[in-house]
Scaffold this active site. Sequence first.
Site, PDB file in Angstrom:
ATOM      1  N   GLY A  10       0.815  -1.244  -0.111  1.00 53.70           N
ATOM      2  CA  GLY A  10      -0.004   0.022   0.197  1.00 53.70           C
ATOM      3  C   GLY A  10       0.812   1.391   0.048  1.00 53.70           C
ATOM      4  O   GLY A  10       2.054   1.225   0.396  1.00 53.70           O
ATOM      5  N   GLN A  11       0.283   2.320  -0.263  1.00 54.14           N
ATOM      6  CA  GLN A  11       0.876   3.432  -0.607  1.00 54.14           C
ATOM      7  C   GLN A  11       1.478   4.041   0.960  1.00 54.14           C
ATOM      8  O   GLN A  11       2.818   4.618   0.845  1.00 54.14           O
ATOM      9  CB  GLN A  11      -0.266   4.715  -0.815  1.00 54.14           C
ATOM     10  CG  GLN A  11      -0.837   4.371  -2.205  1.00 54.14           C
ATOM     11  CD  GLN A  11      -1.628   5.724  -2.338  1.00 54.14           C
ATOM     12  OE1 GLN A  11      -1.402   6.703  -2.868  1.00 54.14           O
ATOM     13  NE2 GLN A  11      -3.002   5.157  -2.194  1.00 54.14           N
ATOM     14  N   VAL A  12       0.753   3.983   2.133  1.00 53.55           N
ATOM     15  CA  VAL A  12       1.068   4.574   3.284  1.00 53.55           C
ATOM     16  C   VAL A  12       2.501   3.508   3.560  1.00 53.55           C
ATOM     17  O   VAL A  12       3.109   4.205   4.159  1.00 53.55           O
ATOM     18  CB  VAL A  12       0.283   4.434   4.299  1.00 53.55           C
ATOM     19  CG1 VAL A  12       0.640   4.978   5.668  1.00 53.55           C
ATOM     20  CG2 VAL A  12      -1.050   5.813   3.938  1.00 53.55           C
ATOM     21  N   ASP A  35      -2.953 -12.068   6.615  1.00 54.65           N
ATOM     22  CA  ASP A  35      -4.078 -11.868   5.935  1.00 54.65           C
ATOM     23  C   ASP A  35      -5.354 -11.382   6.983  1.00 54.65           C
ATOM     24  O   ASP A  35      -5.825 -12.373   7.783  1.00 54.65           O
ATOM     25  CB  ASP A  35      -4.890 -13.082   5.242  1.00 54.65           C
ATOM     26  CG  ASP A  35      -6.256 -12.863   4.513  1.00 54.65           C
ATOM     27  OD1 ASP A  35      -6.774 -11.727   4.594  1.00 54.65           O
ATOM     28  OD2 ASP A  35      -6.630 -13.895   3.931  1.00 54.65           O
ATOM     29  N   TYR A 124     -17.798   1.165   2.732  1.00 58.48           N
ATOM     30  CA  TYR A 124     -16.453   1.575   3.196  1.00 58.48           C
ATOM     31  C   TYR A 124     -16.397   2.416   4.396  1.00 58.48           C
ATOM     32  O   TYR A 124     -15.482   1.919   5.580  1.00 58.48           O
ATOM     33  CB  TYR A 124     -15.805   2.268   2.133  1.00 58.48           C
ATOM     34  CG  TYR A 124     -14.411   2.852   2.421  1.00 58.48           C
ATOM     35  CD1 TYR A 124     -13.059   1.861   2.782  1.00 58.48           C
ATOM     36  CD2 TYR A 124     -14.167   4.271   2.710  1.00 58.48           C
ATOM     37  CE1 TYR A 124     -11.818   2.283   3.122  1.00 58.48           C
ATOM     38  CE2 TYR A 124     -12.861   4.519   2.890  1.00 58.48           C
ATOM     39  CZ  TYR A 124     -11.752   3.711   3.214  1.00 58.48           C
ATOM     40  OH  TYR A 124     -10.703   4.271   3.583  1.00 58.48           O
ATOM     41  N   TRP A 149      -8.100  11.587   1.014  1.00 57.50           N
ATOM     42  CA  TRP A 149      -7.527  11.732  -0.480  1.00 57.50           C
ATOM     43  C   TRP A 149      -6.136  11.295  -0.433  1.00 57.50           C
ATOM     44  O   TRP A 149      -5.181  12.290  -0.782  1.00 57.50           O
ATOM     45  CB  TRP A 149      -7.779  13.238  -0.624  1.00 57.50           C
ATOM     46  CG  TRP A 149      -9.195  13.641  -0.749  1.00 57.50           C
ATOM     47  CD1 TRP A 149     -10.385  13.235  -0.213  1.00 57.50           C
ATOM     48  CD2 TRP A 149      -9.710  14.700  -1.460  1.00 57.50           C
ATOM     49  NE1 TRP A 149     -11.179  13.694  -0.450  1.00 57.50           N
ATOM     50  CE2 TRP A 149     -11.116  14.659  -1.121  1.00 57.50           C
ATOM     51  CE3 TRP A 149      -9.271  15.722  -2.258  1.00 57.50           C
ATOM     52  CZ2 TRP A 149     -11.946  15.819  -1.695  1.00 57.50           C
ATOM     53  CZ3 TRP A 149     -10.057  16.772  -2.813  1.00 57.50           C
ATOM     54  CH2 TRP A 149     -11.503  16.727  -2.457  1.00 57.50           C
TER      55      TRP A 149
END
Length: 287
Positions: A10-12, A35, A124, A149
Amino acid sequence: MKILINGRQGQVSHELQRQLGAVGELIVLGRDQLDLAQPDQIRRQVQTLRPDLIINAAAHTAVDLAESEPQSAFAINAVAPGILAKEALALDIPLIHYSTDYVFDGKKDAPYNEDDAPNPLGVYGQSKLAGERAVCDVQGKHLILRTSWVYSTHGRNFLLTMQRLLQEKPELRVVADQIGAPTWAGTIAKSTLALIEHWQTNKTVKWGTYHLTAQGETSWFGFAEAIGEALRQQGKPCANLLPISSSEYPTPAARPLNSRLDCTRLQREWGVSQPDWQAALRECLAE
């Protein structure tokens, strides 16, 4: 210090791996090793590794897909954080967990603070709110960091999508009535590092829920304009941008029109502040 980071791609997580190496040994587990939809696997890994800090950087983040697979979204975003919080409490260690502006309905006229009542519009947001509450219910040491965002030069996000589409198409229509703060994953990682350092050097800290976004505000259209301007400065082609309303771009999940978060509490209690979103975007693109 041994730091367990859930989520590898993931991005973070990608930015956390770049920032946190200096403060401890990083154990980064991808989905093949941990998982979050498997409670027993979560317990087993934490009990085996016995970290000094857990950072939950993994989540079901596909907002529209969550509408059609709520069971998966709740397993990862709601149940798993509660299990992580219980395991952290058993080890007497902190848990850092990331949440979202989507826990709010976007109807407030001003930025949301941590005391405002959540009211998510879709699955979500509902699953992320349930995760927050599961962590809080354990009453252990925790930081829930709501952001908004999120983008980076890694993974799937608005920045990379716009960079591609702006160079492929002659004209692009972008929603202009949703307002928030584009937040670089690098900003989140640097702020997380500052929070960890504050915790390590202060005997008493105020655990709880905080807002962590870039400063300032814009629309998705304004964000796209800034990305387009950066392309033009590089001499690259850029589509003509047209502002549209959310009603002109229907999606399976409703989005809040106001995603602005007030981050003053994090500055006051932890001494951590974030840069303006435009400055952070320039830093991200420079890297």
